[in-house]
Scaffold this motif. Structure first.
Motif, PDB file in Angstrom:
ATOM      1  N   PRO A 166      10.054 121.910  80.920  1.00  0.00           N
ATOM      2  CA  PRO A 166      10.105 120.614  79.875  1.00  0.00           C
ATOM      3  C   PRO A 166       9.145 119.761  80.073  1.00  0.00           C
ATOM      4  O   PRO A 166       8.500 119.271  81.107  1.00  0.00           O
ATOM      5  N   ILE A 167       8.732 118.850  78.777  1.00  0.00           N
ATOM      6  CA  ILE A 167       7.926 117.524  78.894  1.00  0.00           C
ATOM      7  C   ILE A 167       8.686 116.443  78.564  1.00  0.00           C
ATOM      8  O   ILE A 167       9.354 116.464  77.666  1.00  0.00           O
ATOM      9  N   VAL A 168       8.520 115.682  79.616  1.00  0.00           N
ATOM     10  CA  VAL A 168       9.266 114.333  79.603  1.00  0.00           C
ATOM     11  C   VAL A 168       8.434 113.238  79.162  1.00  0.00           C
ATOM     12  O   VAL A 168       7.191 113.215  79.725  1.00  0.00           O
ATOM     13  N   THR A 169       8.760 112.337  78.306  1.00  0.00           N
ATOM     14  CA  THR A 169       7.974 111.481  77.893  1.00  0.00           C
ATOM     15  C   THR A 169       8.700 109.944  78.519  1.00  0.00           C
ATOM     16  O   THR A 169       9.603 109.927  78.005  1.00  0.00           O
ATOM     17  N   LEU A 170       8.001 109.287  79.406  1.00  0.00           N
ATOM     18  CA  LEU A 170       8.278 108.178  79.875  1.00  0.00           C
ATOM     19  C   LEU A 170       7.193 107.206  79.741  1.00  0.00           C
ATOM     20  O   LEU A 170       6.099 107.393  79.826  1.00  0.00           O
ATOM     21  N   PRO A 171       7.720 105.783  79.972  1.00  0.00           N
ATOM     22  CA  PRO A 171       6.598 104.791  80.286  1.00  0.00           C
ATOM     23  C   PRO A 171       5.856 104.991  81.508  1.00  0.00           C
ATOM     24  O   PRO A 171       6.601 105.234  82.488  1.00  0.00           O
ATOM     25  N   LEU A 172       4.644 104.791  81.396  1.00  0.00           N
ATOM     26  CA  LEU A 172       3.736 104.677  82.755  1.00  0.00           C
ATOM     27  C   LEU A 172       4.269 103.937  83.672  1.00  0.00           C
ATOM     28  O   LEU A 172       4.073 104.364  84.975  1.00  0.00           O
ATOM     29  N   TRP A 173       4.546 102.717  83.571  1.00  0.00           N
ATOM     30  CA  TRP A 173       5.120 101.778  84.254  1.00  0.00           C
ATOM     31  C   TRP A 173       6.241 102.197  85.143  1.00  0.00           C
ATOM     32  O   TRP A 173       6.366 102.134  86.751  1.00  0.00           O
ATOM     33  N   ALA A 174       7.010 103.137  84.701  1.00  0.00           N
ATOM     34  CA  ALA A 174       8.252 103.881  85.125  1.00  0.00           C
ATOM     35  C   ALA A 174       7.854 104.997  86.294  1.00  0.00           C
ATOM     36  O   ALA A 174       8.120 105.171  87.262  1.00  0.00           O
ATOM     37  N   VAL A 175       6.763 105.751  85.875  1.00  0.00           N
ATOM     38  CA  VAL A 175       6.185 106.799  86.463  1.00  0.00           C
ATOM     39  C   VAL A 175       5.557 106.054  87.868  1.00  0.00           C
ATOM     40  O   VAL A 175       5.819 106.663  88.840  1.00  0.00           O
ATOM     41  N   LEU A 176       4.826 105.119  87.664  1.00  0.00           N
ATOM     42  CA  LEU A 176       3.990 104.646  88.611  1.00  0.00           C
ATOM     43  C   LEU A 176       5.108 103.965  89.721  1.00  0.00           C
ATOM     44  O   LEU A 176       4.854 104.085  90.856  1.00  0.00           O
ATOM     45  N   THR A 177       6.057 103.370  89.185  1.00  0.00           N
ATOM     46  CA  THR A 177       7.327 102.633  90.175  1.00  0.00           C
ATOM     47  C   THR A 177       7.871 103.858  90.907  1.00  0.00           C
ATOM     48  O   THR A 177       8.230 103.488  92.103  1.00  0.00           O
ATOM     49  N   VAL A 178       8.218 104.827  90.365  1.00  0.00           N
ATOM     50  CA  VAL A 178       8.830 105.985  91.096  1.00  0.00           C
ATOM     51  C   VAL A 178       7.892 106.595  92.070  1.00  0.00           C
ATOM     52  O   VAL A 178       8.256 106.958  93.098  1.00  0.00           O
ATOM     53  N   THR A 179       6.492 106.861  91.689  1.00  0.00           N
ATOM     54  CA  THR A 179       5.579 107.269  92.611  1.00  0.00           C
ATOM     55  C   THR A 179       5.414 106.218  93.715  1.00  0.00           C
ATOM     56  O   THR A 179       5.318 107.110  94.813  1.00  0.00           O
ATOM     57  N   LEU A 180       5.372 105.091  93.542  1.00  0.00           N
ATOM     58  CA  LEU A 180       5.126 104.150  94.644  1.00  0.00           C
ATOM     59  C   LEU A 180       6.390 104.250  95.595  1.00  0.00           C
ATOM     60  O   LEU A 180       6.196 104.205  96.673  1.00  0.00           O
ATOM     61  N   LEU A 181       7.500 104.253  95.122  1.00  0.00           N
ATOM     62  CA  LEU A 181       8.841 104.305  95.784  1.00  0.00           C
ATOM     63  C   LEU A 181       8.915 105.552  96.544  1.00  0.00           C
ATOM     64  O   LEU A 181       9.402 105.627  97.845  1.00  0.00           O
ATOM     65  N   VAL A 182       8.626 106.736  96.130  1.00  0.00           N
ATOM     66  CA  VAL A 182       8.575 107.941  96.664  1.00  0.00           C
ATOM     67  C   VAL A 182       7.404 107.885  98.077  1.00  0.00           C
ATOM     68  O   VAL A 182       7.944 108.379  98.991  1.00  0.00           O
ATOM     69  N   GLY A 183       6.462 107.498  97.691  1.00  0.00           N
ATOM     70  CA  GLY A 183       5.414 107.227  98.705  1.00  0.00           C
ATOM     71  C   GLY A 183       5.762 106.288 100.085  1.00  0.00           C
ATOM     72  O   GLY A 183       5.681 106.541 100.986  1.00  0.00           O
ATOM     73  N   LEU A 184       6.398 105.287  99.482  1.00  0.00           N
ATOM     74  CA  LEU A 184       7.023 104.188 100.642  1.00  0.00           C
ATOM     75  C   LEU A 184       8.139 105.078 101.354  1.00  0.00           C
ATOM     76  O   LEU A 184       8.089 104.783 102.671  1.00  0.00           O
ATOM     77  N   VAL A 185       9.039 105.675 100.876  1.00  0.00           N
ATOM     78  CA  VAL A 185       9.747 106.558 101.732  1.00  0.00           C
ATOM     79  C   VAL A 185       9.367 107.468 102.463  1.00  0.00           C
ATOM     80  O   VAL A 185       9.603 107.675 103.657  1.00  0.00           O
TER      81      VAL A 185
END
Length: 84
Positions: free
Chosen positions: A53-72
């Motif tokens: 599937p293709i999910v459409t999300l605001p870029l700020w949400a994607v960047l925040t999730v990416t940052l949190l995953v990187g921190l973990v």
């Protein structure tokens, strides 16, 4: 400016309002501020393909999730390294 302390190999510090603050702490705060600014500046929606599937999300949400995953991941790796 960095001040020398009486302890050998002491981390460099700055005096801020009478308190010694480590240079590493100041650097981390600057990086956090830049990350927040970068995330807040990117508000467009983007399409992300998640295998099928293709999910459409605001870029700020994607960047925040990416940052949190990187921190973990970084915290887990640092914890594992400290155990050795």
């Amino acid at each position: 400016m960095a001040q020398k302390t009486s302890r050998p190999h002491a981390p460099p510090t700055l005096s801020v309002k009478g308190r010694d603050v480590r240079m590493r702490t100041i650097g981390i705060l600057v990086l956090i501020g830049l990350a927040i600014w970068f995330i807040a500046a990117n508000t467009e929606s983007v399409g992300i393909r998640m295998w099928v599937p293709i999910v459409t999300l605001p870029l700020w949400a994607v960047l925040t999730v990416t940052l949190l995953v990187g921190l973990v991941i970084g915290a887990v790796l640092a914890h594992r390294r400290a155990k050795r």
